[in-house]
Write a protein that holds these residues in place. Structure first.
Motif, PDB file in Angstrom:
ATOM      1  N   ARG A  95       0.847  -1.194   0.000  1.00 23.83           N
ATOM      2  CA  ARG A  95       0.000   0.000   0.000  1.00 23.83           C
ATOM      3  C   ARG A  95       0.879   1.239   0.000  1.00 23.83           C
ATOM      4  NH1 ARG A  95      -2.958  -3.047   3.732  1.00 23.83           N
ATOM      5  NH2 ARG A  95      -5.049  -3.431   2.989  1.00 23.83           N
ATOM      6  N   HIS A  96       0.313   2.298  -0.484  1.00 29.21           N
ATOM      7  CA  HIS A  96       0.993   3.587  -0.408  1.00 29.21           C
ATOM      8  C   HIS A  96       1.064   3.989   1.066  1.00 29.21           C
ATOM      9  CE1 HIS A  96       1.752   7.868  -0.865  1.00 29.21           C
ATOM     10  NE2 HIS A  96       2.181   7.578  -2.083  1.00 29.21           N
ATOM     11  N   LEU A 119       0.701   6.751   2.607  1.00 28.72           N
ATOM     12  CA  LEU A 119      -0.387   7.626   3.072  1.00 28.72           C
ATOM     13  C   LEU A 119      -1.678   6.857   3.293  1.00 28.72           C
ATOM     14  CD1 LEU A 119       0.196  10.819   0.889  1.00 28.72           C
ATOM     15  CD2 LEU A 119       0.735  10.454   3.306  1.00 28.72           C
ATOM     16  N   VAL A 120      -1.928   5.847   2.467  1.00 26.83           N
ATOM     17  CA  VAL A 120      -3.122   5.013   2.647  1.00 26.83           C
ATOM     18  C   VAL A 120      -2.998   4.225   3.941  1.00 26.83           C
ATOM     19  CG1 VAL A 120      -4.464   3.095   1.698  1.00 26.83           C
ATOM     20  CG2 VAL A 120      -3.577   4.870   0.177  1.00 26.83           C
ATOM     21  N   THR A 133      -1.262   5.020   6.544  1.00 29.99           N
ATOM     22  CA  THR A 133      -1.383   5.975   7.652  1.00 29.99           C
ATOM     23  C   THR A 133      -2.842   6.328   7.897  1.00 29.99           C
ATOM     24  OG1 THR A 133       0.784   6.867   7.133  1.00 29.99           O
ATOM     25  CG2 THR A 133      -0.657   8.229   8.486  1.00 29.99           C
ATOM     26  N   ALA A 134      -3.578   6.569   6.830  1.00 34.61           N
ATOM     27  CA  ALA A 134      -4.999   6.914   6.972  1.00 34.61           C
ATOM     28  C   ALA A 134      -5.794   5.764   7.577  1.00 34.61           C
ATOM     29  CB  ALA A 134      -5.583   7.291   5.611  1.00 34.61           C
ATOM     30  N   MET A 135      -5.366   4.547   7.336  1.00 32.31           N
ATOM     31  CA  MET A 135      -6.058   3.394   7.920  1.00 32.31           C
ATOM     32  C   MET A 135      -5.735   3.237   9.406  1.00 32.31           C
ATOM     33  SD  MET A 135      -5.455   0.713   4.814  1.00 32.31           S
ATOM     34  CE  MET A 135      -6.069  -0.703   5.680  1.00 32.31           C
ATOM     35  N   LEU A 137      -4.537   5.700  11.665  1.00 34.53           N
ATOM     36  CA  LEU A 137      -4.779   6.828  12.573  1.00 34.53           C
ATOM     37  C   LEU A 137      -6.071   6.736  13.388  1.00 34.53           C
ATOM     38  CD1 LEU A 137      -3.368   9.903  10.668  1.00 34.53           C
ATOM     39  CD2 LEU A 137      -2.464   8.773  12.697  1.00 34.53           C
ATOM     40  N   PRO A 138      -7.210   6.355  12.807  1.00 35.29           N
ATOM     41  CA  PRO A 138      -8.415   6.253  13.650  1.00 35.29           C
ATOM     42  C   PRO A 138      -8.275   5.220  14.767  1.00 35.29           C
ATOM     43  CG  PRO A 138      -9.007   6.282  11.335  1.00 35.29           C
ATOM     44  CD  PRO A 138      -7.523   6.146  11.390  1.00 35.29           C
TER      45      PRO A 138
END
Length: 68
Positions: free
Chosen positions: A29-30, A32-33, A35-37, A39-40
């Motif tokens: 995965r990239h 940033l993807v 990281t976005a997964m 963080l929540p």
């Protein structure tokens, strides 16, 4: 005997769907993807287990382990 023709068709459809959305069947995965997964979940764990100190300590440990 197994029905291999239908399984092959399903795989072909999955590959076409991935290609249509610009996805990849395998690989990484990239960042940033990823990281976005994460963080929540990280925010939830901070709230549930309380405190930024533990998060900072763990992040520091991981950073040292990765050599940054």
């Amino acid at each position: 005997m197994a029905d291999t023709a239908s399984r092959a068709m399903i795989r072909v459809r999955e590959r076409k769907a991935l290609a249509a959305f610009g996805g990849r069947a395998s690989g990484q995965r990239h960042p940033l993807v990823a990281t976005a997964m994460v963080l929540p979940l990280a925010a939830l764990l901070v709230v549930v287990f309380g405190g930024w100190e533990a998060v900072v300590t763990q992040a520091s440990s991981v950073g040292v382990m990765l050599g940054r």
